[in-house]
Design a protein around this motif. Structure first.
Motif, PDB file in Angstrom:
ATOM      1  N   ALA A 123      15.595   7.673  10.006  1.00 24.08           N
ATOM      2  CA  ALA A 123      16.791   6.828   9.977  1.00 24.08           C
ATOM      3  C   ALA A 123      16.426   5.348  10.048  1.00 24.08           C
ATOM      4  O   ALA A 123      16.759   4.659  11.011  1.00 24.08           O
ATOM      5  N   LEU A 124      15.769   4.874   9.003  1.00 21.84           N
ATOM      6  CA  LEU A 124      15.476   3.444   8.943  1.00 21.84           C
ATOM      7  C   LEU A 124      16.585   2.780   8.114  1.00 21.84           C
ATOM      8  O   LEU A 124      16.466   2.556   6.917  1.00 21.84           O
ATOM      9  N   TRP A 125      17.672   2.515   8.812  1.00 23.03           N
ATOM     10  CA  TRP A 125      18.935   2.117   8.188  1.00 23.03           C
ATOM     11  C   TRP A 125      18.846   0.850   7.361  1.00 23.03           C
ATOM     12  O   TRP A 125      19.589   0.669   6.397  1.00 23.03           O
ATOM     13  N   THR A 126      17.914  -0.049   7.692  1.00 23.27           N
ATOM     14  CA  THR A 126      17.749  -1.310   6.963  1.00 23.27           C
ATOM     15  C   THR A 126      17.547  -1.067   5.469  1.00 23.27           C
ATOM     16  O   THR A 126      18.014  -1.857   4.638  1.00 23.27           O
ATOM     17  N   HIS A 127      16.865  -0.003   5.129  1.00 25.81           N
ATOM     18  CA  HIS A 127      16.541   0.293   3.737  1.00 25.81           C
ATOM     19  C   HIS A 127      17.797   0.481   2.871  1.00 25.81           C
ATOM     20  O   HIS A 127      17.745   0.310   1.648  1.00 25.81           O
ATOM     21  N   PHE A 128      18.921   0.799   3.509  1.00 27.85           N
ATOM     22  CA  PHE A 128      20.125   1.180   2.781  1.00 27.85           C
ATOM     23  C   PHE A 128      21.216   0.114   2.765  1.00 27.85           C
ATOM     24  O   PHE A 128      22.173   0.238   2.000  1.00 27.85           O
ATOM     25  N   VAL A 129      21.081  -0.923   3.582  1.00 33.30           N
ATOM     26  CA  VAL A 129      22.169  -1.910   3.681  1.00 33.30           C
ATOM     27  C   VAL A 129      22.161  -2.840   2.465  1.00 33.30           C
ATOM     28  O   VAL A 129      21.109  -3.072   1.850  1.00 33.30           O
ATOM     29  N   PRO A 130      23.322  -3.382   2.070  1.00 40.01           N
ATOM     30  CA  PRO A 130      23.449  -4.106   0.796  1.00 40.01           C
ATOM     31  C   PRO A 130      22.510  -5.292   0.608  1.00 40.01           C
ATOM     32  O   PRO A 130      21.929  -5.452  -0.473  1.00 40.01           O
ATOM     33  N   HIS A 131      22.338  -6.122   1.624  1.00 40.76           N
ATOM     34  CA  HIS A 131      21.516  -7.319   1.420  1.00 40.76           C
ATOM     35  C   HIS A 131      20.047  -6.968   1.220  1.00 40.76           C
ATOM     36  O   HIS A 131      19.340  -7.629   0.464  1.00 40.76           O
ATOM     37  N   TYR A 132      19.581  -5.904   1.884  1.00 39.34           N
ATOM     38  CA  TYR A 132      18.182  -5.510   1.729  1.00 39.34           C
ATOM     39  C   TYR A 132      17.950  -4.887   0.358  1.00 39.34           C
ATOM     40  O   TYR A 132      16.931  -5.148  -0.298  1.00 39.34           O
ATOM     41  N   GLN A 133      18.904  -4.102  -0.103  1.00 38.51           N
ATOM     42  CA  GLN A 133      18.815  -3.531  -1.441  1.00 38.51           C
ATOM     43  C   GLN A 133      18.817  -4.634  -2.511  1.00 38.51           C
ATOM     44  O   GLN A 133      18.113  -4.524  -3.524  1.00 38.51           O
ATOM     45  N   TYR A 134      19.569  -5.698  -2.262  1.00 35.28           N
ATOM     46  CA  TYR A 134      19.607  -6.833  -3.199  1.00 35.28           C
ATOM     47  C   TYR A 134      18.230  -7.481  -3.324  1.00 35.28           C
ATOM     48  O   TYR A 134      17.754  -7.772  -4.429  1.00 35.28           O
ATOM     49  N   VAL A 135      17.580  -7.705  -2.194  1.00 31.70           N
ATOM     50  CA  VAL A 135      16.254  -8.345  -2.204  1.00 31.70           C
ATOM     51  C   VAL A 135      15.226  -7.432  -2.857  1.00 31.70           C
ATOM     52  O   VAL A 135      14.356  -7.894  -3.620  1.00 31.70           O
ATOM     53  N   LEU A 136      15.302  -6.143  -2.601  1.00 34.30           N
ATOM     54  CA  LEU A 136      14.384  -5.197  -3.249  1.00 34.30           C
ATOM     55  C   LEU A 136      14.520  -5.259  -4.779  1.00 34.30           C
ATOM     56  O   LEU A 136      13.518  -5.218  -5.498  1.00 34.30           O
ATOM     57  N   LYS A 137      15.748  -5.404  -5.252  1.00 30.34           N
ATOM     58  CA  LYS A 137      15.980  -5.489  -6.704  1.00 30.34           C
ATOM     59  C   LYS A 137      15.442  -6.800  -7.269  1.00 30.34           C
ATOM     60  O   LYS A 137      14.921  -6.844  -8.388  1.00 30.34           O
ATOM     61  N   LEU A 138      15.553  -7.887  -6.490  1.00 26.87           N
ATOM     62  CA  LEU A 138      14.985  -9.178  -6.913  1.00 26.87           C
ATOM     63  C   LEU A 138      13.481  -9.044  -7.145  1.00 26.87           C
ATOM     64  O   LEU A 138      12.939  -9.559  -8.129  1.00 26.87           O
ATOM     65  N   ILE A 139      12.826  -8.376  -6.225  1.00 25.71           N
ATOM     66  CA  ILE A 139      11.379  -8.179  -6.320  1.00 25.71           C
ATOM     67  C   ILE A 139      11.034  -7.284  -7.505  1.00 25.71           C
ATOM     68  O   ILE A 139      10.094  -7.562  -8.254  1.00 25.71           O
ATOM     69  N   GLU A 140      11.810  -6.234  -7.680  1.00 23.69           N
ATOM     70  CA  GLU A 140      11.569  -5.299  -8.774  1.00 23.69           C
ATOM     71  C   GLU A 140      11.673  -5.991 -10.137  1.00 23.69           C
ATOM     72  O   GLU A 140      10.881  -5.728 -11.046  1.00 23.69           O
ATOM     73  N   LYS A 141      12.621  -6.916 -10.251  1.00 27.46           N
ATOM     74  CA  LYS A 141      12.830  -7.635 -11.518  1.00 27.46           C
ATOM     75  C   LYS A 141      11.827  -8.772 -11.726  1.00 27.46           C
ATOM     76  O   LYS A 141      11.767  -9.373 -12.809  1.00 27.46           O
ATOM     77  N   LYS A 142      11.068  -9.102 -10.654  1.00 25.04           N
ATOM     78  CA  LYS A 142      10.071 -10.185 -10.697  1.00 25.04           C
ATOM     79  C   LYS A 142      10.710 -11.515 -11.126  1.00 25.04           C
ATOM     80  O   LYS A 142      10.112 -12.303 -11.864  1.00 25.04           O
ATOM     81  N   LYS A 143      11.919 -11.741 -10.640  1.00 23.57           N
ATOM     82  CA  LYS A 143      12.687 -12.910 -11.039  1.00 23.57           C
ATOM     83  C   LYS A 143      12.023 -14.224 -10.633  1.00 23.57           C
ATOM     84  O   LYS A 143      12.106 -15.216 -11.351  1.00 23.57           O
ATOM     85  N   TYR A 144      11.373 -14.221  -9.475  1.00 22.65           N
ATOM     86  CA  TYR A 144      10.765 -15.463  -8.975  1.00 22.65           C
ATOM     87  C   TYR A 144       9.246 -15.395  -8.915  1.00 22.65           C
ATOM     88  O   TYR A 144       8.602 -16.154  -8.202  1.00 22.65           O
ATOM     89  N   GLY A 145       8.678 -14.482  -9.656  1.00 23.79           N
ATOM     90  CA  GLY A 145       7.220 -14.350  -9.687  1.00 23.79           C
ATOM     91  C   GLY A 145       6.702 -13.493  -8.547  1.00 23.79           C
ATOM     92  O   GLY A 145       7.443 -12.747  -7.903  1.00 23.79           O
ATOM     93  N   LYS A 146       5.423 -13.615  -8.274  1.00 24.85           N
ATOM     94  CA  LYS A 146       4.779 -12.800  -7.243  1.00 24.85           C
ATOM     95  C   LYS A 146       5.064 -13.348  -5.842  1.00 24.85           C
ATOM     96  O   LYS A 146       5.320 -14.533  -5.668  1.00 24.85           O
ATOM     97  N   ILE A 147       4.968 -12.468  -4.860  1.00 28.00           N
ATOM     98  CA  ILE A 147       5.118 -12.877  -3.460  1.00 28.00           C
ATOM     99  C   ILE A 147       3.795 -13.456  -2.969  1.00 28.00           C
ATOM    100  O   ILE A 147       2.739 -12.837  -3.109  1.00 28.00           O
ATOM    101  N   LYS A 148       3.867 -14.660  -2.411  1.00 27.31           N
ATOM    102  CA  LYS A 148       2.675 -15.299  -1.834  1.00 27.31           C
ATOM    103  C   LYS A 148       2.561 -15.026  -0.334  1.00 27.31           C
ATOM    104  O   LYS A 148       1.465 -14.847   0.193  1.00 27.31           O
ATOM    105  N   SER A 149       3.713 -15.018   0.350  1.00 29.09           N
ATOM    106  CA  SER A 149       3.681 -14.759   1.788  1.00 29.09           C
ATOM    107  C   SER A 149       5.031 -14.249   2.273  1.00 29.09           C
ATOM    108  O   SER A 149       6.061 -14.430   1.614  1.00 29.09           O
ATOM    109  N   LEU A 150       4.978 -13.605   3.432  1.00 29.32           N
ATOM    110  CA  LEU A 150       6.191 -13.114   4.087  1.00 29.32           C
ATOM    111  C   LEU A 150       6.049 -13.360   5.578  1.00 29.32           C
ATOM    112  O   LEU A 150       4.987 -13.106   6.159  1.00 29.32           O
ATOM    113  N   THR A 151       7.096 -13.862   6.176  1.00 28.92           N
ATOM    114  CA  THR A 151       7.121 -14.073   7.624  1.00 28.92           C
ATOM    115  C   THR A 151       8.352 -13.369   8.177  1.00 28.92           C
ATOM    116  O   THR A 151       9.469 -13.590   7.691  1.00 28.92           O
TER     117      THR A 151
END
Length: 325
Positions: A123-151
């Motif tokens: 039950a890792l609920w974060t995976h299913f909430v709308p804003h997190y799904q939106y960001v996952l789709k952004l990454i999948e589409k490579k809209k802003y290029g590669k990820i350099k870092s995450l904090t």
């Protein structure tokens, strides 16, 4: 095809109450039974959330023929045994994070689910909430290029009590398994499995981590800086630096309602609101029911592989900081 599902809840603490509230928003979900080791607590919970039955033992609920799905919200140390008992009783299981105490436990849970041919999901609920799904789709589409870092961080000031769950080693206490799992999960799902892990921690008098700082390093040069703490309130944000933009999941990034801020060079900051009418636990519950309607025994979103990868990361971090349960 079954259209209505009877839920049971085992472990009736704060998260269980939130889950029960959101279950009421799902038209084809019914809270059939609840169980606590205290019959009085179970009765009060059942009255608050209109459950049909209440039990003073977990096994009574597990053996109730009217229960289809069991949501397990006990402390981490009990997850494996209760999940396995549910699975052997042919009950679908949605078990709170951390799924198990270590990789061996999670492997046993998954093996039992497969052997019994019964649905099981962390039950890792974060995976299913709308804003997190939106960001996952952004990454999948490579809209802003590669990820350099995450904090990402998660911290709050917890009153020290060696007998309460957060600091009690016998109950799987410590900031890593309780809240550090969220930043670790963010890095794992947004960037991927790291090639190198470094971690340091401040240990409490009970021998669990009261603060943990983690660095994930990737062969492509990306880096993730992750923190969890019971010693102070922190922003609890997730900031992703892409080649062409910065994307921030704002305060309490792991839960709705949330805001995603996108900043690009020489452009006005874009702010996207994700309002929700629930606490956010309904999304994972709806997903479980969808999987069962499709006769699946494993989630297509929170897969067994993801749960195994996540617990393996937590094991490696615990080894680094010298935490053994």
């Amino acid at each position: 095809m079954k259209t209505n599902y009877n839920w049971g809840i085992i472990g009736l603490g704060k998260i269980a109450r939130k889950f029960a509230i959101d279950l009421q928003s799902i038209k084809n979900a019914n809270l059939k039974a609840v169980a606590s080791r205290s019959l009085q607590k179970a009765e009060a919970f059942a009255e608050d959330f209109y459950a049909d039955k209440f039990y003073g033992s977990y096994s009574e609920l597990i053996n109730d023929p009217d229960v289809d799905i069991v949501y397990i919200a006990t402390p981490h140390v009990f997850h494996k045994d209760i999940s396995i008992e549910c699975l052997k009783a042919k009950k679908a299981v949605l078990c709170e994070k951390a799924f198990g105490m270590n990789t061996t436990e999670v492997e046993e849970m998954i093996a039992t689910a497969k052997a019994e041919d019964v649905f099981l999901m962390e039950a890792l609920w974060t995976h299913f909430v709308p804003h997190y799904q939106y960001v996952l789709k952004l990454i999948e589409k490579k809209k802003y290029g590669k990820i350099k870092s995450l904090t990402a961080d998660f911290g709050f000031k917890a009153p020290y009590d060696e007998n309460k769950r957060l600091f009690n080693k016998d109950l799987g206490g410590g900031s890593l398994l309780d809240i550090g799992i969220y930043p670790v999960f963010a890095a794992m799902t947004l960037i991927g499995m790291p090639d190198k892990i470094e971690a340091v921690a401040k240990m409490s008098e009970t021998g669990v981590d009261s603060r943990c700082s983690i660095t994930f390093k990737y062969k492509n040069g990306a880096i993730a800086n992750l923190k969890s703490t019971f010693l102070k309130q922190t922003p609890t944000e997730c900031i992703i630096e892409f080649e062409k933009a910065t994307v921030k999941l704002t305060e309490r990034f792991h839960e709705p309602p949330s805001t995603v801020e996108i900043t690009q060079k020489n452009k006005e900051k874009k702010v996207i609101e994700f309002p929700v009418e629930t606490l956010g636990y309904n999304y994972e519950a709806i997903h479980v029911q969808k999987m069962l309607a499709q006769k699946r025994k494993e989630s297509t979103v929170m897969t067994f592989e993801k749960s195994l990868n996540l617990i393996s990361l937590l094991d490696k971090i615990r080894k680094d900081i010298g935490l053994s349960y």
